[in-house]
Each structure stands twice: as C-alpha cells, then as structure tokens.
Design a protein around this motif. Structure first.
Motif, short mmCIF file in Angstrom:
data_model
loop_
_atom_site.label_atom_id
_atom_site.label_comp_id
_atom_site.label_asym_id
_atom_site.label_seq_id
_atom_site.Cartn_x
_atom_site.Cartn_y
_atom_site.Cartn_z
N UNK A 168 0.80 -1.23 0.00
CA UNK A 168 0.00 0.00 0.00
C UNK A 168 0.83 1.27 0.00
N UNK A 169 2.04 1.17 0.52
CA UNK A 169 2.85 2.36 0.79
C UNK A 169 3.18 3.18 -0.45
N UNK A 170 3.33 2.54 -1.59
CA UNK A 170 3.74 3.30 -2.77
C UNK A 170 2.69 4.32 -3.19
N UNK A 171 1.44 4.08 -2.88
CA UNK A 171 0.38 5.04 -3.24
C UNK A 171 -0.20 5.76 -2.01
N UNK A 172 -0.52 4.99 -0.97
CA UNK A 172 -1.22 5.55 0.19
C UNK A 172 -0.29 5.88 1.36
N UNK A 173 0.98 5.54 1.23
CA UNK A 173 1.99 5.59 2.30
C UNK A 173 1.66 4.52 3.34
N UNK A 174 2.66 4.06 4.04
CA UNK A 174 2.49 2.94 4.96
C UNK A 174 1.50 3.22 6.08
N UNK A 175 1.38 4.50 6.48
CA UNK A 175 0.43 4.83 7.56
C UNK A 175 -0.93 5.27 7.02
N UNK A 176 -1.08 5.26 5.69
CA UNK A 176 -2.37 5.61 5.10
C UNK A 176 -2.61 7.09 4.90
N UNK A 177 -1.62 7.92 5.16
CA UNK A 177 -1.77 9.37 5.00
C UNK A 177 -1.13 9.83 3.69
N UNK A 178 -1.75 9.45 2.58
CA UNK A 178 -1.25 9.81 1.27
C UNK A 178 -1.09 11.32 1.14
N UNK A 179 -0.01 11.72 0.49
CA UNK A 179 0.22 13.14 0.23
C UNK A 179 -0.14 13.49 -1.21
N UNK A 180 -0.54 12.49 -1.99
CA UNK A 180 -0.93 12.68 -3.38
C UNK A 180 -2.46 12.70 -3.44
N UNK A 181 -3.06 13.79 -3.91
CA UNK A 181 -4.52 13.87 -3.94
C UNK A 181 -5.18 12.82 -4.84
N UNK A 182 -4.39 12.15 -5.67
CA UNK A 182 -4.92 11.09 -6.53
C UNK A 182 -5.28 9.85 -5.72
N UNK A 183 -4.65 9.68 -4.56
CA UNK A 183 -4.86 8.49 -3.73
C UNK A 183 -5.50 8.89 -2.41
N UNK A 184 -6.58 8.24 -2.04
CA UNK A 184 -7.27 8.64 -0.80
C UNK A 184 -6.46 8.37 0.46
N UNK A 185 -6.72 9.18 1.46
CA UNK A 185 -6.16 8.95 2.79
C UNK A 185 -6.97 7.85 3.46
N UNK A 186 -6.29 6.80 3.88
CA UNK A 186 -6.94 5.66 4.52
C UNK A 186 -6.86 5.75 6.04
N UNK A 187 -5.89 6.47 6.56
CA UNK A 187 -5.70 6.59 8.01
C UNK A 187 -6.94 7.16 8.66
N UNK A 188 -7.35 6.54 9.76
CA UNK A 188 -8.48 7.03 10.52
C UNK A 188 -9.85 6.67 9.97
N UNK A 189 -9.89 5.98 8.83
CA UNK A 189 -11.19 5.55 8.29
C UNK A 189 -11.74 4.41 9.16
N UNK A 190 -13.03 4.20 9.09
CA UNK A 190 -13.65 3.10 9.83
C UNK A 190 -13.19 1.77 9.26
N UNK A 191 -12.82 0.82 10.11
CA UNK A 191 -12.33 -0.47 9.60
C UNK A 191 -13.38 -1.20 8.76
N UNK A 192 -14.66 -1.08 9.12
CA UNK A 192 -15.71 -1.73 8.34
C UNK A 192 -15.77 -1.16 6.92
N UNK A 193 -15.60 0.13 6.79
CA UNK A 193 -15.59 0.78 5.48
C UNK A 193 -14.42 0.26 4.65
N UNK A 194 -13.24 0.20 5.25
CA UNK A 194 -12.05 -0.26 4.54
C UNK A 194 -12.19 -1.72 4.12
N UNK A 195 -12.70 -2.56 5.03
CA UNK A 195 -12.93 -3.98 4.69
C UNK A 195 -13.88 -4.11 3.52
#
Length: 108
Positions: free
Chosen positions: A35-62
C-alpha cells in the motif's frame, strides 16, 4: 444460573471463539509491502490522486477491499491489489489503517 443466562453465555462464548482479533503488526507489515507506494504505509497519502486511509472506519475499509475483489467497485489498480489479499490480510490492513491518526484537512 437460569437457562436464558446460560444460553446467552454459551452464545457469547461461541462468538468470541469465532471472532479473531486483527493483527496490527501484520497489517502494518502488509501496508509497507503493498500500500505504501500510493497511500503511504500509515495511510496518510500526500498525493490527492490516492485517498487517505488513516483514521477511516475499519468496516468501510474492509468493505471497499472486498468490493474491489468482487468487482462491485471498479479500479484496475485496486482490483489487482485486493484480489491478492486473504480475508485475514484485509482484516489486518483495515484495522491498521483505522488505528492510524489521520492527517485529513477538515475545512469548515
């Protein structure tokens, strides 16, 4: 103990045995691999093309990952990534990203 209480206790015990806790360390390791190449390993993407996953609800991500696997959600890159994931890996990744502090900018 009354009968209803024993039944409830037995049912909860079965649920506890079937529910497996997500492994955050495994989720972190997998995020660094896939995941890190697009979303970064912690999920806080700095590229607006890729969503930030950090802090999202786990059910949503699943659900999102399972929808990419099934084709219910369409994105060629994510479909290929998701198809390679097991159920446990999805659970671990979802828990990992959900546990990370989000750097979303909340404009009001």
């Amino acid at each position: 103990m009354n009968r209803a209480f024993r039944f409830t206790l037995a049912a909860l015990s079965c649920l506890a045995l079937t529910a497996q806790a997500a492994d955050l360390a495994a989720g972190k390791a997998k995020s660094e691999q896939v995941c890190a190449s697009c979303h970064l390993a912690d999920g806080n993407s700095t590229n607006p093309q890729y969503p930030i996953l950090a802090g999202q609800h786990p059910d949503y991500l699943r659900k999102a990952l399972r929808d990419y696997q099934s084709g219910a959600r369409s994105n060629a890159i994510m479909a290929d990534q998701a198809k390679a994931l097991s159920k446990a890996e999805i659970d671990n990744l979802s828990a990992w990203f959900a546990s990370q502090p989000s750097k979303l900018n909340m404009a009001r």
